[in-house]
Design a protein around this motif. Structure first.
Motif, PDB file in Angstrom:
ATOM      1  N   VAL A  99     -19.721  12.264  -9.124  1.00  9.98           N
ATOM      2  CA  VAL A  99     -19.309  11.004  -8.508  1.00  9.98           C
ATOM      3  C   VAL A  99     -19.918   9.865  -9.312  1.00  9.98           C
ATOM      4  O   VAL A  99     -21.092   9.906  -9.666  1.00  9.98           O
ATOM      5  N   GLN A 100     -19.104   8.849  -9.603  1.00 11.86           N
ATOM      6  CA  GLN A 100     -19.611   7.681 -10.309  1.00 11.86           C
ATOM      7  C   GLN A 100     -19.748   6.531  -9.322  1.00 11.86           C
ATOM      8  O   GLN A 100     -18.798   6.182  -8.619  1.00 11.86           O
ATOM      9  N   LEU A 101     -20.949   5.950  -9.265  1.00 17.35           N
ATOM     10  CA  LEU A 101     -21.252   4.838  -8.373  1.00 17.35           C
ATOM     11  C   LEU A 101     -21.529   3.610  -9.232  1.00 17.35           C
ATOM     12  O   LEU A 101     -22.308   3.684 -10.188  1.00 17.35           O
ATOM     13  N   THR A 102     -20.918   2.482  -8.884  1.00 15.08           N
ATOM     14  CA  THR A 102     -21.072   1.269  -9.679  1.00 15.08           C
ATOM     15  C   THR A 102     -21.382   0.084  -8.780  1.00 15.08           C
ATOM     16  O   THR A 102     -20.736  -0.110  -7.759  1.00 15.08           O
ATOM     17  N   TYR A 103     -22.393  -0.694  -9.158  1.00 10.56           N
ATOM     18  CA  TYR A 103     -22.719  -1.959  -8.491  1.00 10.56           C
ATOM     19  C   TYR A 103     -22.686  -3.067  -9.516  1.00 10.56           C
ATOM     20  O   TYR A 103     -23.259  -2.909 -10.587  1.00 10.56           O
ATOM     21  N   PRO A 104     -22.085  -4.213  -9.226  1.00 10.39           N
ATOM     22  CA  PRO A 104     -21.077  -4.411  -8.193  1.00 10.39           C
ATOM     23  C   PRO A 104     -19.764  -3.806  -8.667  1.00 10.39           C
ATOM     24  O   PRO A 104     -19.630  -3.435  -9.835  1.00 10.39           O
ATOM     25  N   GLU A 105     -18.796  -3.733  -7.777  1.00 11.19           N
ATOM     26  CA  GLU A 105     -17.523  -3.135  -8.150  1.00 11.19           C
ATOM     27  C   GLU A 105     -16.764  -3.998  -9.150  1.00 11.19           C
ATOM     28  O   GLU A 105     -15.966  -3.489  -9.928  1.00 11.19           O
ATOM     29  N   SER A 106     -17.003  -5.300  -9.140  1.00 14.10           N
ATOM     30  CA  SER A 106     -16.406  -6.191 -10.139  1.00 14.10           C
ATOM     31  C   SER A 106     -17.310  -7.408 -10.292  1.00 14.10           C
ATOM     32  O   SER A 106     -18.125  -7.705  -9.426  1.00 14.10           O
ATOM     33  N   GLY A 107     -17.157  -8.107 -11.392  1.00 11.96           N
ATOM     34  CA  GLY A 107     -17.947  -9.302 -11.633  1.00 11.96           C
ATOM     35  C   GLY A 107     -19.396  -8.987 -11.937  1.00 11.96           C
ATOM     36  O   GLY A 107     -19.736  -7.882 -12.344  1.00 11.96           O
ATOM     37  N   ALA A 108     -20.243  -9.978 -11.719  1.00 14.00           N
ATOM     38  CA  ALA A 108     -21.679  -9.831 -11.966  1.00 14.00           C
ATOM     39  C   ALA A 108     -22.406  -9.931 -10.638  1.00 14.00           C
ATOM     40  O   ALA A 108     -22.093 -10.773  -9.809  1.00 14.00           O
ATOM     41  N   GLY A 109     -23.377  -9.080 -10.440  1.00 13.32           N
ATOM     42  CA  GLY A 109     -24.159  -9.079  -9.199  1.00 13.32           C
ATOM     43  C   GLY A 109     -25.524  -9.668  -9.426  1.00 13.32           C
ATOM     44  O   GLY A 109     -25.776 -10.372 -10.402  1.00 13.32           O
ATOM     45  N   SER A 110     -26.422  -9.357  -8.521  1.00 13.78           N
ATOM     46  CA  SER A 110     -27.820  -9.759  -8.664  1.00 13.78           C
ATOM     47  C   SER A 110     -28.479  -8.893  -9.733  1.00 13.78           C
ATOM     48  O   SER A 110     -27.952  -7.845 -10.107  1.00 13.78           O
ATOM     49  N   ILE A 111     -29.625  -9.298 -10.212  1.00 12.94           N
ATOM     50  CA  ILE A 111     -30.367  -8.517 -11.200  1.00 12.94           C
ATOM     51  C   ILE A 111     -30.939  -7.289 -10.499  1.00 12.94           C
ATOM     52  O   ILE A 111     -31.711  -7.413  -9.544  1.00 12.94           O
ATOM     53  N   VAL A 112     -30.559  -6.112 -10.940  1.00 10.53           N
ATOM     54  CA  VAL A 112     -30.945  -4.862 -10.295  1.00 10.53           C
ATOM     55  C   VAL A 112     -32.427  -4.581 -10.543  1.00 10.53           C
ATOM     56  O   VAL A 112     -32.894  -4.614 -11.683  1.00 10.53           O
ATOM     57  N   THR A 113     -33.162  -4.310  -9.441  1.00 11.16           N
ATOM     58  CA  THR A 113     -34.588  -3.994  -9.544  1.00 11.16           C
ATOM     59  C   THR A 113     -34.893  -2.550  -9.141  1.00 11.16           C
ATOM     60  O   THR A 113     -35.820  -1.949  -9.676  1.00 11.16           O
ATOM     61  N   PHE A 114     -34.129  -2.013  -8.191  1.00  9.05           N
ATOM     62  CA  PHE A 114     -34.421  -0.688  -7.650  1.00  9.05           C
ATOM     63  C   PHE A 114     -33.148  -0.079  -7.083  1.00  9.05           C
ATOM     64  O   PHE A 114     -32.359  -0.784  -6.458  1.00  9.05           O
ATOM     65  N   VAL A 115     -32.959   1.207  -7.332  1.00  8.94           N
ATOM     66  CA  VAL A 115     -31.814   1.938  -6.780  1.00  8.94           C
ATOM     67  C   VAL A 115     -32.346   3.199  -6.114  1.00  8.94           C
ATOM     68  O   VAL A 115     -33.203   3.892  -6.681  1.00  8.94           O
ATOM     69  N   GLU A 116     -31.838   3.495  -4.918  1.00  8.55           N
ATOM     70  CA  GLU A 116     -32.185   4.725  -4.216  1.00  8.55           C
ATOM     71  C   GLU A 116     -30.901   5.412  -3.769  1.00  8.55           C
ATOM     72  O   GLU A 116     -30.043   4.790  -3.144  1.00  8.55           O
ATOM     73  N   LEU A 117     -30.769   6.690  -4.121  1.00  6.75           N
ATOM     74  CA  LEU A 117     -29.639   7.511  -3.702  1.00  6.75           C
ATOM     75  C   LEU A 117     -30.180   8.699  -2.919  1.00  6.75           C
ATOM     76  O   LEU A 117     -31.075   9.396  -3.407  1.00  6.75           O
ATOM     77  N   ILE A 118     -29.649   8.919  -1.744  1.00  7.62           N
ATOM     78  CA  ILE A 118     -29.976  10.114  -0.972  1.00  7.62           C
ATOM     79  C   ILE A 118     -28.705  10.950  -0.938  1.00  7.62           C
ATOM     80  O   ILE A 118     -27.674  10.502  -0.433  1.00  7.62           O
ATOM     81  N   CYS A 119     -28.777  12.140  -1.511  1.00  4.33           N
ATOM     82  CA  CYS A 119     -27.612  13.029  -1.592  1.00  4.33           C
ATOM     83  C   CYS A 119     -27.854  14.252  -0.710  1.00  4.33           C
ATOM     84  O   CYS A 119     -28.948  14.823  -0.729  1.00  4.33           O
ATOM     85  N   THR A 120     -26.842  14.635   0.042  1.00  2.19           N
ATOM     86  CA  THR A 120     -26.901  15.830   0.869  1.00  2.19           C
ATOM     87  C   THR A 120     -25.851  16.793   0.340  1.00  2.19           C
ATOM     88  O   THR A 120     -24.683  16.425   0.188  1.00  2.19           O
ATOM     89  N   GLN A 121     -26.276  18.019   0.045  1.00  2.00           N
ATOM     90  CA  GLN A 121     -25.387  19.013  -0.549  1.00  2.00           C
ATOM     91  C   GLN A 121     -25.887  20.393  -0.151  1.00  2.00           C
ATOM     92  O   GLN A 121     -26.896  20.509   0.546  1.00  2.00           O
ATOM     93  N   ASP A 122     -25.185  21.447  -0.560  1.00  3.03           N
ATOM     94  CA  ASP A 122     -25.550  22.807  -0.160  1.00  3.03           C
ATOM     95  C   ASP A 122     -26.824  23.304  -0.827  1.00  3.03           C
ATOM     96  O   ASP A 122     -27.459  24.233  -0.342  1.00  3.03           O
ATOM     97  N   ASN A 123     -27.196  22.732  -1.958  1.00  2.33           N
ATOM     98  CA  ASN A 123     -28.406  23.124  -2.669  1.00  2.33           C
ATOM     99  C   ASN A 123     -28.974  21.882  -3.346  1.00  2.33           C
ATOM    100  O   ASN A 123     -28.397  20.809  -3.233  1.00  2.33           O
ATOM    101  N   SER A 124     -30.070  22.024  -4.038  1.00  4.49           N
ATOM    102  CA  SER A 124     -30.679  20.849  -4.675  1.00  4.49           C
ATOM    103  C   SER A 124     -30.371  20.764  -6.169  1.00  4.49           C
ATOM    104  O   SER A 124     -30.990  19.980  -6.878  1.00  4.49           O
ATOM    105  N   GLU A 125     -29.416  21.548  -6.630  1.00  5.84           N
ATOM    106  CA  GLU A 125     -29.068  21.549  -8.052  1.00  5.84           C
ATOM    107  C   GLU A 125     -28.188  20.343  -8.393  1.00  5.84           C
ATOM    108  O   GLU A 125     -27.153  20.136  -7.764  1.00  5.84           O
ATOM    109  N   GLY A 126     -28.598  19.579  -9.374  1.00 10.19           N
ATOM    110  CA  GLY A 126     -27.825  18.431  -9.810  1.00 10.19           C
ATOM    111  C   GLY A 126     -28.727  17.386 -10.429  1.00 10.19           C
ATOM    112  O   GLY A 126     -29.953  17.547 -10.492  1.00 10.19           O
TER     113      GLY A 126
END
Length: 162
Positions: A99-126
């Motif tokens: 899955v590709q995640l993009t911020y912002p979807e268009s244009g220019a956003g704020s200056i990125v300082t921190f990103v957190e992703l919580i993924c739930t799946q059948d195993n922890s491989e990835g």
């Protein structure tokens, strides 16, 4: 059926709140071409000068399935939640998911300082990799991979400053 409707309503509300929290100045002159990455290794092979930046990976605690937490950057004084998103996918048989995640979807956003992703799946491989933009820039694009899973869900939070 009622629980499903409630979950969908909460997800839609969350997306609306995230969009209103973003506080992103949309500049119509800023154009960015987003390339959807299906396989991060193929993408890296096609772009020899590209340095993929892997997000830090750690277990996120036990929910249903395995939860994995990916982070990049650090919270800084004055930053704020500028965007968030979530989605859930189910498959009839185990498969590798990307899955590709993009911020912002268009244009220019704020200056990125921190990103957190919580993924739930059948195993922890990835893994998760930055494929464009990054910390200190006004956009970021991340490819998240999960291996051999019947279900995959993510919650993404992007923090930034002006």
């Amino acid at each position: 059926m009622c629980k499903l409707s409630l979950c969908l309503l909460v997800a839609i509300f969350g997306c609306l709140v995230a969009d209103s929290l973003a506080g992103v100045a949309r500049n119509g002159d800023v154009q960015r071409q987003i390339v959807v990455v299906k396989n991060v290794r193929d993408f890296a092979a096609e772009h020899p000068g590209l340095k993929l930046q892997r997000l830090q990976k750690q277990p996120a605690g036990r929910m249903s399935g395995q939860s994995v937490r990916y982070t990049l950057g650090a919270r800084v004084s004055g930053d704020r939640l500028v965007a968030q998103g979530a989605d859930v996918f189910s498959y009839p048989a185990q498969k590798d998911v990307s899955v590709q995640l993009t911020y912002p979807e268009s244009g220019a956003g704020s200056i990125v300082t921190f990103v957190e992703l919580i993924c739930t799946q059948d195993n922890s491989e990835g893994n998760a990799y930055v494929v464009a933009g990054g910390i200190g820039q006004r956009f970021i694009s991340i490819v998240v991979e999960a291996k051999q899973t019947n279900s995959f869900g993510y919650q993404a939070q992007y923090f930034g400053s002006d």
